[in-house]
Design an enzyme around this catalytic site. Sequence first.
Site, short mmCIF file in Angstrom:
data_model
loop_
_atom_site.label_atom_id
_atom_site.label_comp_id
_atom_site.label_asym_id
_atom_site.label_seq_id
_atom_site.Cartn_x
_atom_site.Cartn_y
_atom_site.Cartn_z
N HIS A 184 0.81 -1.22 0.00
CA HIS A 184 0.00 0.00 0.00
C HIS A 184 0.84 1.27 0.00
O HIS A 184 0.41 2.30 -0.49
CB HIS A 184 -1.02 -0.04 1.13
CG HIS A 184 -2.13 -0.97 0.80
ND1 HIS A 184 -2.08 -2.29 1.11
CD2 HIS A 184 -3.26 -0.78 0.09
CE1 HIS A 184 -3.16 -2.89 0.62
NE2 HIS A 184 -3.90 -2.00 0.01
N CYS A 479 -10.69 -1.08 -10.26
CA CYS A 479 -10.10 -0.05 -9.39
C CYS A 479 -8.70 -0.44 -8.94
O CYS A 479 -8.08 0.28 -8.17
CB CYS A 479 -10.99 0.25 -8.20
SG CYS A 479 -11.22 -1.16 -7.12
C1 PEP Z 1 -7.23 -4.29 -5.30
O1 PEP Z 1 -6.98 -5.28 -4.62
O2 PEP Z 1 -7.04 -4.25 -6.55
C2 PEP Z 1 -7.78 -3.07 -4.69
C3 PEP Z 1 -8.15 -2.05 -5.42
O3 PEP Z 1 -7.82 -3.04 -3.33
P1 PEP Z 1 -6.54 -2.67 -2.42
O4 PEP Z 1 -5.41 -2.34 -3.34
O5 PEP Z 1 -6.89 -1.56 -1.53
O6 PEP Z 1 -6.34 -3.96 -1.68
#
Ligand code: PEP
Length: 538
Positions: A184, A479
């Site tokens: 993240h 996303c």
């Molecule tokens: C994903 O897993 O692609 C997502 C958008 O969620 P995160 O990156 O917050 O886990």
Amino acid sequence: MGERALRGVSAAPGVRSGRAFVLDRPLSRPLTGVAPAARTGELDRATRALQGAATELQDLATRLREAGRTPEADIVETGVLMAEDPSLIRRVESLVLESGLPADAALAGAAEEIALELANLEDPTLALRADDVRSLGRRASAHARGGDTTAAGGVLIARTLGPADVADLSATGVALAGGGVTAHAAIVARSLGIPMVVGLGPDVLEVEDGEEVVLDGDSGLLVRSPDANRMAAARADEVSRDTAREAAREHRLVPAETRDGRRIVVLGNAASVAEVIEAGQQGAEGVGLLRTELGFLEARDWPSYEQHIGFLGPILDRLSHQTATVRLLDFGGDKTPPFLKGAEGRGIELLLESPEAMRTQLRAIVASGTDTRLRILIPMVTSPDQVRAVHELLGSVLGGRRAPQVGSMIETPEAAQRAREIADVSDFLSIGTNDLTQLVLRLDREHSKSAPVTDVRVLRLIGETTQAARGAGIPVDVCGEAASDGVAMPILVGLGVDELSVAAARVGEVRRWIRELDFAACRDSAEGFIRSGRSRSS
Ligand code: PEP
Ligand code: MG
């Protein structure tokens, strides 16, 4: 001396020159101590440095609070309290007066002693404070050396970083000894347009504070003693990115439509007001993924109603009449707050174990989003029953208000396999390619150096998900980071996704790419990949 390049892996694009700010320098004890007669003066210096660090943290907390970032302000303020801790002060005294250490080493050493004790405690919440006290020690130690204590305008070098650190430290670039491209921290860096290189190895921690370096987030390099050409190229890159950003802003009202007329909605991913503003200026039609958990990574308990409102209010106020897709807390993995340490499961599975916590968040979302086109997004869905459970809880908090749409994230292989059943109880689907790719290919998300979303095993699941959404008559978006990947994005469009939600800093570029695409050609080539079983290299 000629250039020396350390090789890592690109985690966020862009090239920057700047002075290095090293967070995690290995602790070195001086061989010569302070003479007894000079120790009282040295202790004064240590005390002033500790106070200086506390004042700086208090100022940072105030700025964060003013920017509506209350949870982060709370975290920073714990550092202020630690600076007043009598046990820390006693240890500094003893290391200076009895052992004769200079102020900077005594501060770092005392913090390290406390950190080691905390790290060994059974209580996971206290154990996690170890990094906080180390960070305070580092800052105070830098004060004692009279060095820079902020990375502002420089290249931040550290062993690893959490997502909140990247946002807080206002560096122009980030270089990590460890880290992963899908962690993240890397997502936040891409979102804010901060170049980042991970996996540089421990040698990067040997860089001197203040040393001029070039961070090349495109090639995955950190260059020491950069020559004049490289410095000039770094400055040119910065200028050209600024120009592209200006162009994106100028074209913010031009629709994102392929040459043959397929309209794609481009939204922004966000976890802060700054990202919502940036995405909007680049033409985003709202937010497609608000990662609410990033506001609560240091939480000591499930967030209260007031805390949720404090996080959501300033963000949703900026999205009047626009799409505001608020994801329910997606705790777990590298987003595990102290109070959930050791808990298994992730996302909705964890939330359903604490229905009151979810009700509290739903109440706050519904209350804060009245002025927006509100959508609620469920993370890590694996079954339609989980979606039904959210609908039921949502119904109990509406109090006569219009129900927002409820969407499911398809980011586990289980969800992709049950996409049609999940689509039947959802108002929209959102494909999380970050987790989906890692889970399908069994990679380690926090340390993996690649994210091959264009592997045909992943693409097939994405294709099945878009078909499930079409069959159920609901829209589908992507996303995950693949939505702004130059190779993957046209394939996703070809597979039929309706919306792309991308890092704020990438919105303008993705909108421009869409305008250059031919939808029919994207569809043919996407179908070709899936049929042939070949993978595209991204
Ligand atoms: C994903 O897993 O692609 C997502 C958008 O969620 P995160 O990156 O917050 O886990
Ligand atoms: Mg995910």
